[in-house]
Write a protein that holds these residues in place. Structure first.
Motif, mmCIF file in Angstrom:
data_model
loop_
_atom_site.group_PDB
_atom_site.id
_atom_site.type_symbol
_atom_site.label_atom_id
_atom_site.label_comp_id
_atom_site.label_asym_id
_atom_site.label_seq_id
_atom_site.Cartn_x
_atom_site.Cartn_y
_atom_site.Cartn_z
ATOM 1 N N GLY A 1 22.319 -65.614 -93.816
ATOM 2 C CA GLY A 1 20.644 -66.251 -94.299
ATOM 3 C C GLY A 1 20.046 -65.394 -92.861
ATOM 4 O O GLY A 1 20.877 -65.590 -91.948
ATOM 5 N N ILE A 2 19.125 -66.265 -93.601
ATOM 6 C CA ILE A 2 17.654 -65.198 -92.028
ATOM 7 C C ILE A 2 18.636 -66.304 -90.692
ATOM 8 O O ILE A 2 17.757 -66.019 -89.823
ATOM 9 N N PHE A 3 18.753 -68.186 -91.126
ATOM 10 C CA PHE A 3 18.472 -68.376 -90.033
ATOM 11 C C PHE A 3 20.264 -68.744 -89.536
ATOM 12 O O PHE A 3 20.540 -69.847 -88.924
ATOM 13 N N GLU A 4 21.364 -67.550 -90.080
ATOM 14 C CA GLU A 4 22.777 -67.880 -89.396
ATOM 15 C C GLU A 4 22.857 -67.517 -87.793
ATOM 16 O O GLU A 4 23.999 -68.743 -87.243
ATOM 17 N N VAL A 5 21.793 -66.985 -86.941
ATOM 18 C CA VAL A 5 21.990 -67.736 -85.800
ATOM 19 C C VAL A 5 21.814 -68.881 -84.882
ATOM 20 O O VAL A 5 22.743 -69.409 -84.545
ATOM 21 N N TYR A 6 20.502 -69.533 -85.751
ATOM 22 C CA TYR A 6 19.919 -70.829 -85.243
ATOM 23 C C TYR A 6 21.675 -71.797 -85.995
ATOM 24 O O TYR A 6 22.067 -72.648 -85.094
ATOM 25 N N THR A 7 21.649 -71.558 -86.590
ATOM 26 C CA THR A 7 22.998 -72.623 -87.214
ATOM 27 C C THR A 7 24.502 -72.580 -86.837
ATOM 28 O O THR A 7 24.753 -73.552 -85.812
ATOM 29 N N GLU A 8 24.884 -70.783 -86.371
ATOM 30 C CA GLU A 8 26.396 -70.595 -85.056
ATOM 31 C C GLU A 8 25.713 -71.595 -83.479
ATOM 32 O O GLU A 8 26.653 -72.741 -83.504
ATOM 33 N N ASP B 1 6.384 -66.388 -74.031
ATOM 34 C CA ASP B 1 5.591 -65.734 -72.907
ATOM 35 C C ASP B 1 6.620 -64.458 -73.179
ATOM 36 O O ASP B 1 6.717 -63.425 -73.288
ATOM 37 N N LYS B 2 7.857 -64.401 -73.531
ATOM 38 C CA LYS B 2 8.994 -63.875 -73.433
ATOM 39 C C LYS B 2 8.624 -62.843 -74.511
ATOM 40 O O LYS B 2 9.440 -61.149 -74.481
ATOM 41 N N ILE B 3 8.721 -63.095 -75.847
ATOM 42 C CA ILE B 3 9.192 -62.886 -76.750
ATOM 43 C C ILE B 3 7.696 -61.806 -76.959
ATOM 44 O O ILE B 3 7.341 -60.434 -77.175
ATOM 45 N N ASN B 4 6.446 -62.267 -76.642
ATOM 46 C CA ASN B 4 5.196 -61.203 -76.621
ATOM 47 C C ASN B 4 5.264 -59.759 -75.201
ATOM 48 O O ASN B 4 5.406 -58.930 -75.306
ATOM 49 N N ALA B 5 6.399 -60.647 -74.294
ATOM 50 C CA ALA B 5 5.747 -59.528 -73.614
ATOM 51 C C ALA B 5 6.952 -58.382 -74.156
ATOM 52 O O ALA B 5 7.528 -57.134 -73.447
ATOM 53 N N GLY B 6 7.956 -59.284 -74.562
ATOM 54 C CA GLY B 6 9.258 -58.243 -74.939
ATOM 55 C C GLY B 6 9.478 -57.278 -76.149
ATOM 56 O O GLY B 6 9.770 -56.138 -76.603
ATOM 57 N N SER C 1 17.155 -63.888 -80.641
ATOM 58 C CA SER C 1 17.312 -65.106 -79.492
ATOM 59 C C SER C 1 16.499 -65.401 -79.708
ATOM 60 O O SER C 1 16.537 -66.795 -78.541
ATOM 61 N N SER C 2 15.090 -65.926 -80.306
ATOM 62 C CA SER C 2 14.355 -66.455 -80.581
ATOM 63 C C SER C 2 15.023 -67.792 -81.108
ATOM 64 O O SER C 2 14.599 -69.268 -81.287
ATOM 65 N N GLN C 3 16.108 -67.577 -81.938
ATOM 66 C CA GLN C 3 16.857 -69.163 -82.942
ATOM 67 C C GLN C 3 17.257 -69.449 -81.872
ATOM 68 O O GLN C 3 18.047 -70.680 -81.312
ATOM 69 N N ARG C 4 18.690 -68.748 -81.507
ATOM 70 C CA ARG C 4 18.631 -69.653 -80.120
ATOM 71 C C ARG C 4 18.607 -70.265 -79.226
ATOM 72 O O ARG C 4 18.970 -71.199 -78.485
ATOM 73 N N THR C 5 17.267 -70.573 -78.481
ATOM 74 C CA THR C 5 16.383 -70.145 -77.538
ATOM 75 C C THR C 5 16.150 -71.837 -77.991
ATOM 76 O O THR C 5 15.993 -72.322 -78.348
ATOM 77 N N ASN D 1 10.077 -75.649 -84.693
ATOM 78 C CA ASN D 1 10.686 -75.121 -85.500
ATOM 79 C C ASN D 1 12.194 -74.090 -85.034
ATOM 80 O O ASN D 1 12.478 -73.973 -83.960
ATOM 81 N N LYS D 2 12.655 -73.114 -86.172
ATOM 82 C CA LYS D 2 14.336 -72.413 -86.094
ATOM 83 C C LYS D 2 13.412 -71.038 -85.227
ATOM 84 O O LYS D 2 14.497 -70.745 -84.885
ATOM 85 N N THR D 3 12.875 -70.588 -85.547
ATOM 86 C CA THR D 3 12.368 -69.489 -85.275
ATOM 87 C C THR D 3 10.940 -69.693 -84.495
ATOM 88 O O THR D 3 9.396 -70.153 -85.694
ATOM 89 N N PRO D 4 9.170 -69.627 -84.029
ATOM 90 C CA PRO D 4 8.537 -69.156 -84.042
ATOM 91 C C PRO D 4 7.407 -68.883 -83.861
ATOM 92 O O PRO D 4 6.241 -68.119 -84.021
ATOM 93 N N ILE D 5 8.335 -67.639 -84.329
ATOM 94 C CA ILE D 5 7.969 -65.979 -85.023
ATOM 95 C C ILE D 5 7.506 -65.947 -85.936
ATOM 96 O O ILE D 5 7.890 -66.831 -87.494
ATOM 97 N N HIS D 6 5.765 -66.098 -86.598
ATOM 98 C CA HIS D 6 5.034 -66.529 -87.699
ATOM 99 C C HIS D 6 5.294 -64.913 -88.839
ATOM 100 O O HIS D 6 5.699 -63.907 -88.786
ATOM 101 N N THR D 7 5.541 -65.394 -90.237
ATOM 102 C CA THR D 7 5.231 -64.970 -91.203
ATOM 103 C C THR D 7 4.520 -65.344 -92.518
ATOM 104 O O THR D 7 4.908 -66.753 -92.101
ATOM 105 N N PRO D 8 4.025 -64.519 -93.274
ATOM 106 C CA PRO D 8 3.676 -65.344 -94.128
ATOM 107 C C PRO D 8 4.567 -65.876 -94.773
ATOM 108 O O PRO D 8 4.605 -67.665 -95.782
#
Length: 251
Positions: A186-193, A21-26, A145-149, A117-124
Motif C-alpha cells: 500500500g501507499i503507506f506501507e513504510v509508515y505501517t512498518e 525543510d529537508k524535503i523541500n531542500a532535497g 522517508s517522510s512516512q518514517r519520520t 498525517n502519514k506524510t506531509p507531501i500534498h497530492t489532490p
C-alpha cells in the motif's frame, strides 16, 4: 501543559519543521512535480501553493491547551495545502460533526485534537501519491522517508504529552484514520512498518492507538453505525472497533 511537557512539545514541532525543510531542500522541484500531477489528473486544476505542508494548527496550541487526542490522517489535500492546516475540508467537517454529535466523548475537535498525517507531501487525492512516486526515484525516496519520520513524530508527540500522566490520568489516545493503504504494497506501507517497530518497543503507545475508517465520504460514520452495539456507549463501541482494526493493521 507544565513546562517540561511544553518544552517536549515544542521540540517535537521543531523536528516537524525540520522534516518539511529537508524535503523541500532535497527535492527542489517538488512543487513543479506535484503541479504536473494536478494539471494532468482527471479533475479540476489549481495552483499548488504548499507542496509540503506543516500543520499550522500546531502553532495555535499553548501551555494552557488541553490536548486529549492525536489524530492521524493520510496526506494534505487541496484545501489543506491552501490553508496549511490538516483536515480543513469536507473530511474535517465530518470529524467535527461526529464529536459534536457525541458530547459524552468530551472532545472539542477544534481545541483538543492534535492532527498529524502519514506524510506531509500534498497530492489532490491520496491515491495520487503513487503516481507522484512513479515520476521520480528522488520523489519516491522523499515520500517513504517522510512516512518514517511522521511515524516517529507521532511517537514523539505522544511521549511528550503522556510523560506526566499518573495512574489516575488517561494517556493520550491516538486515532489513525484510513488504514486501507497501510497494508503490504500500500501507499503507506513504510509508515505501517515503522509504526510496528516503534510499538514493538513502546507497548504503551500501541495500546492507545485505535484505527478507524476515514472520515471522507462519511465512511467513518457509516462504519460506526453498522458496528456499534446497542446499549453500549459511544466510547465503548469506538474502543472495540478501534482495537479490532488495530489487530488487523498492527497484528
Amino acid at each position: 501543559m507544565d513546562k517540561e511537557i511544553w518544552t517536549a512539545f515544542l521540540k517535537a514541532t521543531k523536528h516537524y519543521h525540520s522534516l518539511i525543510d529537508k524535503i523541500n531542500a532535497g527535492v527542489p522541484d517538488i512543487a513543479a512535480q506535484i503541479q504536473y500531477v494536478v494539471d494532468n489528473r482527471n479533475g479540476p486544476s489549481y495552483t499548488v501553493k504548499t507542496p509540503v505542508v506543516y500543520n499550522l494548527a500546531l502553532d495555535d496550541f499553548s501551555p494552557d491547551s488541553e490536548i486529549k487526542m492525536i489524530l492521524v490522517g493520510d496526506n494534505p489535500g487541496r484545501r489543506e495545502q491552501e490553508h496549511r492546516r490538516y483536515l480543513v475540508g469536507p473530511s474535517g467537517k465530518m470529524a467535527g460533526n461526529f464529536f459534536r454529535a457525541h458530547p459524552e466523548l468530551d472532545i472539542d475537535f477544534g481545541k483538543n485534537v492534535l492532527i498529524l498525517n502519514k506524510t506531509p507531501i500534498h497530492t489532490p487525492r491520496t491515491a495520487e501519491l503513487r503516481e507522484l512516486c512513479a515520476r521520480d526515484v528522488q520523489l519516491e525516496a522523499a515520500v517513504h522517508s517522510s512516512q518514517r519520520t511522521m511515524a516517529k513524530l507521532l511517537e514523539e508527540f505522544w511521549n511528550a504529552l503522556s510523560a506526566k500522566a499518573g495512574k489516575t490520568e488517561k494517556l493520550i489516545t491516538v486515532w489513525i484514520i484510513g488504514y486501507s493503504e497501510m497494508k503490504k504494497g500500500g501507499i503507506f506501507e513504510v509508515y505501517t512498518e515503522t509504526l510496528k517497530n516503534l510499538c514493538a518497543v513502546n507497548s504503551a503507545l500501541k495500546e492507545h492507538i485505535f484505527f478507524f475508517r476515514h472520515f471522507s465520504m462519511n465512511q467513518f460514520a457509516i462504519d460506526f453505525k453498522q458496528k456499534a452495539q446497542p446499549g453500549k456507549s459511544a466510547a465503548k463501541n469506538l474502543e472495540r472497533i478501534g482495537i479490532a482494526y488495530r489487530k488487523q493493521v498492527l497484528g
